[in-house]
Each structure stands twice: as structure tokens, then as C-alpha cells.
Design an enzyme around this catalytic site. Structure first.
Site, PDB file in Angstrom:
ATOM      1  N   HIS A   1      34.361  35.469  24.237  1.00  0.00           N
ATOM      2  CA  HIS A   1      34.486  36.845  24.695  1.00  0.00           C
ATOM      3  C   HIS A   1      34.316  37.831  23.538  1.00  0.00           C
ATOM      4  CE1 HIS A   1      35.630  39.944  27.520  1.00  0.00           C
ATOM      5  NE2 HIS A   1      36.640  40.335  26.759  1.00  0.00           N
TER       6      HIS A   1
ATOM      7  N   SER B   1      33.772  44.301  27.624  1.00  0.00           N
ATOM      8  CA  SER B   1      34.909  43.931  28.465  1.00  0.00           C
ATOM      9  C   SER B   1      35.313  45.096  29.375  1.00  0.00           C
ATOM     10  CB  SER B   1      36.061  43.452  27.582  1.00  0.00           C
ATOM     11  OG  SER B   1      37.018  42.748  28.317  1.00  0.00           O
TER      12      SER B   1
ATOM     13  N   ASP C   1      32.891  32.316  27.571  1.00  0.00           N
ATOM     14  CA  ASP C   1      33.831  33.434  27.665  1.00  0.00           C
ATOM     15  C   ASP C   1      35.012  33.003  28.528  1.00  0.00           C
ATOM     16  OD1 ASP C   1      35.178  35.865  28.335  1.00  0.00           O
ATOM     17  OD2 ASP C   1      33.337  36.994  27.978  1.00  0.00           O
TER      18      ASP C   1
END
Length: 312
Positions: free
Chosen positions: A292, A132, A263
């Protein structure tokens, strides 16, 4: 776009307030005792960066997402330690056990902090893995500081590059109102916001049939609440508005791009599918139906794929 707005649903449209900027601490460099496998370094602006350093062998450096800490990599750290690697993870400034900084909460400083850590540990031939926001940190670090044999490979997992924000050059991105909503929710009730994110879109626990783990939700909340509100607030801009296009183009080492196609936080169409095209030596691996936070929910799938890339 609907999937990309998953996290936005947790944010209320409330007025945004900015905390005052504090003056930087005079530069200095220190380090703690590494004998217990964790320590800190002090950066040139006085921020203390906490890190873990376990084992020996080829180093793997793990870069966590917002607003978490190095603890988010537990499943990977333990696995790769057993595989004979040296595993290292730090708490980004303003996050976890590092200094709750009022300044320097942007990608250039994040990458410089990693460079200071790599120099302190004299890392060579390292593999950098970022999830991320941490994927953006990896891209910036490898592009700007990864020369002289310091970096062997990199991995971007559910990562924010090239850029999350919708702009004229990135029409598929998310509108600024989404990230304004994050900031508003953080200011209004950070504790509740940091419960709603993992309970919903982060791990896909809002999907029909999802196997919800209350422990995972609470661990996300615990990590988030350890960090500083000002740093977390600033980091929203860092992860959403930083353009990593030139960083990706500049990276010369092999890069594995891993992304779940469900995601809801970083939509795959405007991240991984674009990022891999900018990399000189990029490989894309898409995970059908995974969220995610797949490094936690599906570590049994992700870890062997990482190992195969590391050994290739």
C-alpha cells in the site's frame, strides 16, 4: 479477502465511543504569508488548512492518505520540484498541521476544502494525485469541482474508490466489522494502533524478507499523532463507506490508476480493478508484490512512472 483484512489484525474488538459534535465556527476566509513556501487558508466553516506550495510550472496537487499529512509526499514533492513542476500538498482537515476539526470530516467537505485551496492559488491545468483516502478525495474533487480548466489529469494510487465497504452492490468489499475494529483500536490506544499499522501491513513490513525501515515506521507514527483523534475516527467512515462510483463515471480527464497487487490495506480486486472500468479515460498499472505504501518504499519505481504519465 485475507489480504484485505491485514489492517484489521491490528485492531482489537473493543467498545466504540463517539466524541460529541462541536458547533461550527463562523465562516471567514484568510490566508497566510506564502513567502516561505507554506501557509494556511481558512475555510468558510473556520477550519485552517495547512499547505505547502513550492516552485513554478504546471501544478501538481498531492492528496495524502489516512491518518497522515502532506509530509507523506516528501519523496514525490522533492522529485517533481526538481523536474520543473510546481508542487502543492495540504494537510486534510483534522490531519497534520490543519485544524483538529470535530465536524466536516467527510468527503464532500474534504473536496470543498481542496476547491477553496485551488481557488485561493488560482490553479489551472493542475494534476491531482491521491493516495488511499486521498484518492477518494481526488475523485470527489475532480468530479464536483474540477471543471473550467482547473484539472488536466488525475492519478489514483492504492486508492479507495469505488467503495471499500461490503454491500449488496459491492459483495467483494470488506465487512463493516473490519472498520469497526479500526475505530475500536483508535479509541483504545491510538498511539499503539498508529505504530502497528506501519510496522505491519501498510508497507508490507509483515512479509517474509521485507526490508524494514524503523525511520519510515516512526515517520508514519509522527504524522498520525499530529492529527486529531475525532477527525481520524470520523475519517474511517469517510474512506470506507463513501461510494465514488458516480464520481468516477463523471471524470472526463485522463486518470492513471496505480496499485500494488500485495496491497493489504486496500485490496486491488475491489478497488483499482473496478475503478478503472468506471473511468472514461482510465489507465491501470499494477505493481507486482508492492505494498500500500509503495510511494515511500518504492519511490524510485513510482516517480518515473508518474513523470511519464504527466508528460504524455
Amino acid at each position: 479477502m485475507a489480504a484485505g483484512l491485514g489492517l484489521a489484525a491490528t485492531a482489537a474488538a473493543l467498545p466504540i465511543t463517539q466524541a460529541a459534535q462541536a458547533a461550527e465556527t463562523p465562516p471567514k476566509t484568510t490566508s497566510g504569508d506564502k513567502s516561505m513556501g507554506s501557509s494556511t487558508i481558512t475555510t468558510k466553516d473556520g477550519a485552517q488548512i495547512f499547505f505547502k506550495d513550492w516552485g513554478s510550472g504546471q501544478p501538481i496537487v498531492f492528496h495524502h492518505g489516512w491518518p497522515l499529512s502532506s509530509d507523506d509526499w516528501d519523496a514525490q514533492m522533492l522529485y517533481f520540484l526538481e523536474q520543473g513542476f510546481r508542487v502543492i500538498a495540504h494537510d486534510r482537515r483534522g490531519h497534520g498541521r490543519s485544524t483538529q476539526t470535530a465536524t466536516g470530516n467527510e468527503m464532500d467537505t474534504y473536496a470543498a476544502d481542496v476547491a477553496a485551496l485551488a481557488a485561493h492559488l488560482n490553479l489551472k491545468n493542475a494534476i491531482h494525485v491521491g493516495h488511499s483516502t486521498g484518492g477518494g478525495e481526488v475523485a470527489r474533487y475532480v468530479a464536483k469541482h474540477g471543471g473550467d480548466g482547473r484539472v488536466a489529469k488525475a492519478v489514483l494510487i492504492g486508492a479507495v474508490p469505488p467503495i471499500m465497504l461490503k454491500t449488496a452492490a459491492n459483495p467483494g468489499g470488506l465487512p463493516i466489522e473490519v472498520f469497526d475494529g479500526f475505530r475500536a483500536a483508535l479509541v483504545a490506544n491510538r498511539a499503539q494502533f498508529f505504530h502497528d499499522v506501519p510496522a505491519g501491513p501498510f508497507y508490507g513490513f509483515n512479509r517474509d524478507g521485507a526490508k524494514v525501515s524503523q525511520g519510515v515506521i516512526e515517520n508514519w507514527w509522527r504524522q498520525g499523532m499530529m492529527g486529531g483523534a475525532k477527525a481520524h475516527y470520523d475519517c474511517i467512515k469517510a474512506f470506507s463507506e463513501t461510494d465514488f462510483t458516480e464520481d468516477l463515471k463523471a471524470i472526463n480527464v485522463p486518470v492513471l490508476v496505480m496499485h500494488g497487487d500485495d496491497d493489504q490495506i486496500v485490496p486491488i480486486a475491489d478497488s483499482a480493478l473496478l475503478a478503472v472500468k468506471l473511468l472514461k479515460k482510465g489507465t491501470l498499472k499494477v505493481y507486482k508484490g508492492l505494498p500500500h505504501g509503495m510511494c515511500t518504499t518504492h519511490a524510485d519505481v513510482i516517480n518515473p512512472d508518474l513523470l511519464a504519465f504527466f508528460k504524455s
